[in-house]
Motif scaffolding. Structure first.
Motif, short mmCIF file in Angstrom:
data_model
loop_
_atom_site.label_atom_id
_atom_site.label_comp_id
_atom_site.label_asym_id
_atom_site.label_seq_id
_atom_site.Cartn_x
_atom_site.Cartn_y
_atom_site.Cartn_z
N ARG A 98 50.65 38.19 37.65
CA ARG A 98 49.91 39.51 37.67
C ARG A 98 49.40 40.18 36.50
NH1 ARG A 98 50.45 41.85 42.52
NH2 ARG A 98 51.98 40.93 43.95
N GLU A 99 50.27 40.06 35.35
CA GLU A 99 49.44 40.51 34.09
C GLU A 99 48.16 39.78 33.90
OE1 GLU A 99 48.86 42.17 30.53
OE2 GLU A 99 50.40 42.69 31.91
N LEU A 100 47.91 38.81 34.04
CA LEU A 100 46.58 37.95 33.82
C LEU A 100 45.70 38.40 34.72
CD1 LEU A 100 47.91 34.45 33.40
CD2 LEU A 100 46.74 35.59 31.66
N LEU A 103 42.05 40.31 34.22
CA LEU A 103 40.80 40.07 34.55
C LEU A 103 40.19 41.09 35.32
CD1 LEU A 103 40.93 36.43 36.32
CD2 LEU A 103 39.68 37.28 34.56
N SER A 104 40.81 42.05 36.02
CA SER A 104 40.20 43.26 36.68
C SER A 104 39.78 44.25 35.73
CB SER A 104 41.40 43.76 37.59
OG SER A 104 42.29 44.48 36.72
N GLN A 105 40.17 44.22 34.47
CA GLN A 105 39.65 45.04 33.56
C GLN A 105 38.35 44.30 32.91
OE1 GLN A 105 40.72 48.17 32.71
NE2 GLN A 105 41.99 48.06 34.51
N ALA A 106 38.42 42.97 32.69
CA ALA A 106 37.26 42.41 32.05
C ALA A 106 36.16 42.22 33.16
CB ALA A 106 37.67 40.91 31.45
N LEU A 107 36.51 41.97 34.31
CA LEU A 107 35.32 41.54 35.24
C LEU A 107 34.81 43.06 35.92
CD1 LEU A 107 37.03 38.71 37.10
CD2 LEU A 107 35.67 38.37 35.00
N PRO A 108 33.45 42.76 35.78
CA PRO A 108 32.69 43.96 36.81
C PRO A 108 32.96 43.99 38.29
CG PRO A 108 31.05 42.44 35.80
CD PRO A 108 32.34 42.10 35.54
N ALA A 109 34.15 43.58 38.88
CA ALA A 109 33.85 43.39 40.28
C ALA A 109 33.85 44.50 41.18
CB ALA A 109 35.66 42.57 40.37
N LYS A 110 34.31 45.65 40.69
CA LYS A 110 34.50 47.18 41.51
C LYS A 110 32.87 47.39 41.53
CE LYS A 110 36.25 50.38 38.27
NZ LYS A 110 36.86 49.21 37.08
N GLU A 111 32.40 47.27 40.28
CA GLU A 111 30.87 47.81 40.26
C GLU A 111 30.05 46.75 41.05
OE1 GLU A 111 32.79 48.77 36.34
OE2 GLU A 111 32.93 46.93 37.79
N ALA A 112 30.20 45.51 41.12
CA ALA A 112 29.49 44.49 41.91
C ALA A 112 29.76 44.95 43.21
CB ALA A 112 29.74 43.26 41.31
N GLY A 113 30.95 44.85 43.77
CA GLY A 113 31.34 45.17 45.14
C GLY A 113 30.55 46.51 45.72
N ALA A 114 30.50 47.57 44.66
CA ALA A 114 29.99 48.74 45.39
C ALA A 114 28.22 48.42 45.35
CB ALA A 114 30.27 49.72 44.33
N GLU A 115 27.74 47.81 44.34
CA GLU A 115 26.34 47.43 44.61
C GLU A 115 25.88 46.78 46.00
OE1 GLU A 115 24.11 48.80 42.59
OE2 GLU A 115 25.65 49.77 41.75
N VAL A 116 26.75 45.81 46.20
CA VAL A 116 26.64 45.04 47.53
C VAL A 116 26.84 46.01 48.77
CG1 VAL A 116 27.30 43.02 48.89
CG2 VAL A 116 27.29 42.60 46.50
N SER A 117 27.94 46.88 48.84
CA SER A 117 28.08 47.70 49.90
C SER A 117 26.88 48.55 50.18
CB SER A 117 29.38 48.40 49.63
OG SER A 117 30.37 47.46 49.52
N LEU A 118 26.35 49.11 48.79
CA LEU A 118 25.04 50.11 48.86
C LEU A 118 23.98 49.52 49.43
CD1 LEU A 118 25.90 52.07 45.67
CD2 LEU A 118 25.66 52.97 47.91
N ALA A 119 23.83 48.19 48.96
CA ALA A 119 22.54 47.59 49.26
C ALA A 119 22.45 47.25 50.67
CB ALA A 119 22.39 46.33 48.74
N ALA A 158 42.91 30.88 30.31
CA ALA A 158 41.66 30.49 30.02
C ALA A 158 40.67 31.36 30.40
CB ALA A 158 41.44 28.76 30.27
N PHE A 159 40.68 31.74 31.53
CA PHE A 159 39.35 32.40 32.14
C PHE A 159 39.52 33.85 31.68
CE2 PHE A 159 37.97 34.28 36.55
CZ PHE A 159 36.91 34.76 36.14
N VAL A 160 40.68 34.39 31.33
CA VAL A 160 40.89 35.81 30.74
C VAL A 160 40.29 35.70 29.35
CG1 VAL A 160 42.60 37.36 29.64
CG2 VAL A 160 42.85 36.54 32.26
N ASP A 161 40.51 34.46 28.62
CA ASP A 161 40.14 34.47 27.37
C ASP A 161 38.56 34.52 27.38
OD1 ASP A 161 42.80 34.22 26.44
OD2 ASP A 161 42.91 32.03 26.37
N PHE A 162 37.83 33.84 28.29
CA PHE A 162 36.52 33.75 28.14
C PHE A 162 35.87 35.06 28.60
CE2 PHE A 162 32.53 33.81 30.76
CZ PHE A 162 31.79 33.09 29.95
#
Length: 249
Positions: A132-134, A138-154, A213-217
């Motif tokens: 859960r910590e990892l 990731l949720s802080q590092a990836l623009p997932a909520k921004e990307a999801g919002a753009e798809v929904s708006l489109a 490793a994903f988080v590190d990248f």
């Protein structure tokens, strides 16, 4: 003549093959995600069929099909991805076994069947504190909520765009932009409220070592640069808020 034709074709092909941005576009799963978006667009069009007058519905279908052509989306998104000054670090990561595993998980999550199966939300994931910590990182590092919002708006904006074309001036430019911005913030809030659980589900096949490793990248300078360019590429490809006329080649 055949030799000359082959030589000409080779001249046009080699630059593309040597283009690291195109390689990164492919390795990052962008063509598959664009195809999945088109599937979602088709479903959205069908939802409007029985709720709009035939003329407006046909305008919606025609305008959205014109706006979201595969070639147009690829061209705009690739231009956005070129904001990344050096594609090689991200390309190396996504071409690695771990990178391919990550992209496969992301592509699977957006398939038509998966979206239909989990339309009401993904199941709650059981995970230990380390995992859960990892995922939280990731949720802080990836623009997932921004990307999801753009798809929904489109997907949601196809009807509004068609109405605006049929009735010019229905929404003033400032009013339309304010509505988009408010909707974007609302969607980001909704997505963010359950983002950790969504990411736990999407990346459920990754081990804790792979997640680390994903988080590190994602947290590295190269990873941050890639995801910043990726969000710009997504926004360019979807062109939320732009008129269909402005996207014509």
């Amino acid at each position: 003549m055949r030799t000359l034709l082959a030589a000409v074709l080779l001249m046009f092909t080699l630059p593309s093959l040597a283009d690291s941005y195109i390689d990164l576009y492919q390795a990052g799963g962008w063509p598959q995600q664009r195809a999945h978006f088109r599937d979602a667009l088709s479903s959205a069009q069908q939802r409007y069929r029985n709720s709009l007058p035939p003329a407006i519905y046909q305008a919606l279908v025609d305008n959205s099909n014109q706006r979201f052509t595969a070639a147009g989306m690829d061209q705009r998104a690739l231009a956005g991805l070129r904001q990344l000054s050096d594609p090689q670090p991200a390309l190396a990561f996504f071409q690695s076994p771990l990178g391919r595993k990550i992209i496969n998980a992301e592509v699977l999550a957006t398939q038509r069947e998966q979206l239909a199966q989990y339309a009401k939300g993904v199941p709650r994931s059981q995970a230990g504190a380390t995992r859960r910590e990892l995922i939280g990182q990731l949720s802080q590092a990836l623009p997932a909520k921004e990307a999801g919002a753009e798809v929904s708006l489109a997907l949601a904006s196809v009807a509004a765009d068609s109405l605006s074309q049929m009735m010019p001036g229905l929404l003033g430019g400032g009013q339309a932009q304010a509505m988009l911005d408010n909707q974007r913030q609302r969607l980001m809030g909704q997505i963010g409220s359950d983002l950790d659980n969504s990411l736990l589900f999407v990346y459920r096949e990754l081990s804790e070592a792979e997640l680390q490793a994903f988080v590190d990248f994602a947290q590295s300078t190269d990873g941050k640069a890639y995801y910043q360019a990726a969000l710009a590429a997504l926004r360019a490809g979807l062109a939320v808020g732009q008129s269909s006329a402005s996207l014509a080649p």
